[in-house]
Scaffold this active site. Structure first.
Site, PDB file in Angstrom:
ATOM      1  N   ASP A 177     -11.559   0.863 -23.333  1.00 44.86           N
ATOM      2  CA  ASP A 177     -11.813   0.978 -22.116  1.00 44.86           C
ATOM      3  C   ASP A 177     -11.516   2.363 -21.150  1.00 44.86           C
ATOM      4  O   ASP A 177     -11.036   3.336 -21.857  1.00 44.86           O
ATOM      5  CB  ASP A 177     -10.899   0.012 -21.282  1.00 44.86           C
ATOM      6  CG  ASP A 177     -11.145  -1.507 -21.743  1.00 44.86           C
ATOM      7  OD1 ASP A 177     -12.315  -1.925 -21.883  1.00 44.86           O
ATOM      8  OD2 ASP A 177     -10.218  -2.262 -21.304  1.00 44.86           O
TER       9      ASP A 177
ATOM     10  N   PRO B 105       0.601  -1.291  -0.147  1.00 46.20           N
ATOM     11  CA  PRO B 105      -0.058  -0.071   0.134  1.00 46.20           C
ATOM     12  C   PRO B 105       0.806   1.299  -0.041  1.00 46.20           C
ATOM     13  O   PRO B 105       0.258   2.372  -0.121  1.00 46.20           O
ATOM     14  CB  PRO B 105      -0.964  -0.063   1.318  1.00 46.20           C
ATOM     15  CG  PRO B 105       0.063  -1.001   2.030  1.00 46.20           C
ATOM     16  CD  PRO B 105       0.750  -1.844   1.271  1.00 46.20           C
TER      17      PRO B 105
ATOM     18  N   GLU C   4       3.207  -8.166   8.930  1.00 43.24           N
ATOM     19  CA  GLU C   4       3.276  -6.833   9.078  1.00 43.24           C
ATOM     20  C   GLU C   4       4.188  -6.471   8.010  1.00 43.24           C
ATOM     21  O   GLU C   4       4.631  -5.425   7.614  1.00 43.24           O
ATOM     22  CB  GLU C   4       4.039  -6.560  10.328  1.00 43.24           C
ATOM     23  CG  GLU C   4       3.260  -6.652  11.642  1.00 43.24           C
ATOM     24  CD  GLU C   4       2.161  -5.656  11.443  1.00 43.24           C
ATOM     25  OE1 GLU C   4       2.411  -4.392  11.473  1.00 43.24           O
ATOM     26  OE2 GLU C   4       0.990  -6.036  11.669  1.00 43.24           O
TER      27      GLU C   4
ATOM     28  N   ARG D  90      -4.701  -8.672 -20.164  1.00 40.81           N
ATOM     29  CA  ARG D  90      -5.234  -8.456 -20.997  1.00 40.81           C
ATOM     30  C   ARG D  90      -5.106  -7.508 -21.968  1.00 40.81           C
ATOM     31  O   ARG D  90      -5.744  -6.996 -23.127  1.00 40.81           O
ATOM     32  CB  ARG D  90      -6.891  -7.742 -20.097  1.00 40.81           C
ATOM     33  CG  ARG D  90      -6.392  -6.427 -19.560  1.00 40.81           C
ATOM     34  CD  ARG D  90      -7.804  -5.945 -18.809  1.00 40.81           C
ATOM     35  NE  ARG D  90      -8.922  -6.168 -19.403  1.00 40.81           N
ATOM     36  CZ  ARG D  90      -9.482  -5.232 -20.144  1.00 40.81           C
ATOM     37  NH1 ARG D  90      -8.657  -4.153 -20.365  1.00 40.81           N
ATOM     38  NH2 ARG D  90     -10.561  -5.262 -21.005  1.00 40.81           N
TER      39      ARG D  90
END
Length: 296
Positions: A169, A89, A116, A154
């Site tokens: 897209d 993150p 962690e 893709r």
């Protein structure tokens, strides 16, 4: 293209990637996936892959050596140089542009953490970049890795039956706008009608409508993606017309809501609701079961 996954649960990503477009890409030989479990490279009877963090605190931290050995094994499995990406993150956000750039890389190794996280020394020594799929925390990097595999696979030439599918897209094409709305059969449905322009057969008008819808939808949902001053005159006209129509539709809906609320209030008064007067047949007042009309 080859993607290697370093994970305590390598089969997890492989199972997800075995279906749909990604599965088809593998069947067509466009993509090869391989998994490497650091526990297979851990030492001792318990094959430990984690330990408590220095300095105290909750959770466990993944050990350097099992992960490094798994990385070395993955690198040795193919002579093609690999870019090592740690799913975190704290990493650079994954965007469509980033996915397209990664699709041009012949080989990737995705490192999936648990607990962690991973000992920082391994990240500094072995990882080329950190990548995030959003500002939230998962139990591990496997789901994030599966997202990267799908987003990248893709885009490989031949993965989609129609190459135009990817080109149209959201975030693709001119300006990186959101995609326009799509409709299919039936033409008429209790939930609404198909916009007439899509049935006209006029390809120029259909393209114009789709561009306008993309502009408008992006402005309403992701305004940070549009620099209004940088739009062409044609796009500005389309957007302004869309916003005018949208404002009119909002006013119409608001008027309908007010009218419905008024009807409901009148109906409540007729039934003897708050502030209303009981009708003769409302059942209120004295009754055979007691003064309130309920059993005494």
């Amino acid at each position: 293209m080859r993607i290697d996954l370093i994970s305590l649960f390598p089969d997890f990503v492989a199972q997800i990637a075995g279906h749909g477009v990604v599965g088809r890409a593998q069947e067509r030989g466009l993509l090869a996936l391989a998994g490497w479990n650091p526990r297979d490279y851990a030492e001792g009877n318990y094959r430990r892959v984690d330990d408590r963090p220095f300095g105290g605190g909750p959770g466990m931290v993944m050990l350097i050596d099992p992960l490094r050995a798994a990385l070395q094994a993955a690198r040795a499995a193919d002579p093609q140089p690999a870019r090592v990406i740690y799913m975190s993150p704290q990493g650079t956000p994954l965007t469509q542009a980033k996915a397209r750039a990664l699709a041009d890389v012949p080989r990737l190794i995705l490192l999936c953490g648990r607990y962690e996280g991973v000992d920082e020394r391994l990240l500094r020594a072995e990882v080329d970049e950190e990548l995030s799929i959003g500002d939230y925390v998962l139990s591990g990097g496997e789901l994030a890795a599966a997202v990267v595999v799908d987003a990248v696979a893709r885009l490989l030439p031949g993965a989609l039956n129609d190459a135009e599918s990817a080109a149209q897209d959201s975030f693709e094409g001119d300006g990186g706008l959101l995609d326009c709305p799509h409709y299919t059969r039936p033409v008429s449905h209790p939930l609404g009608e198909v916009p007439p322009v899509l049935l006209s057969g006029n390809h120029a008008e259909i393209a114009k409508w789709r561009r306008q819808q993309s502009l408008g939808r992006t402005w309403l949902r992701r305004p940070e993606l549009i620099d209004r001053e940088a739009l062409s005159k044609a796009d500005r006209r389309l957007l302004e017309a869309f916003l005018a129509e949208h404002a009119q539709a909002e006013q119409t809906l608001a008027g309908q809501a007010l009218a419905q609320a008024a009807v409901s209030a009148d109906a409540a008064q007729d039934r003897g609701g708050p502030g209303g007067r009981a009708s003769p047949d409302s059942g209120q007042g004295h009754g055979p079961q007691g003064e309130s009309g309920h059993e005494a």
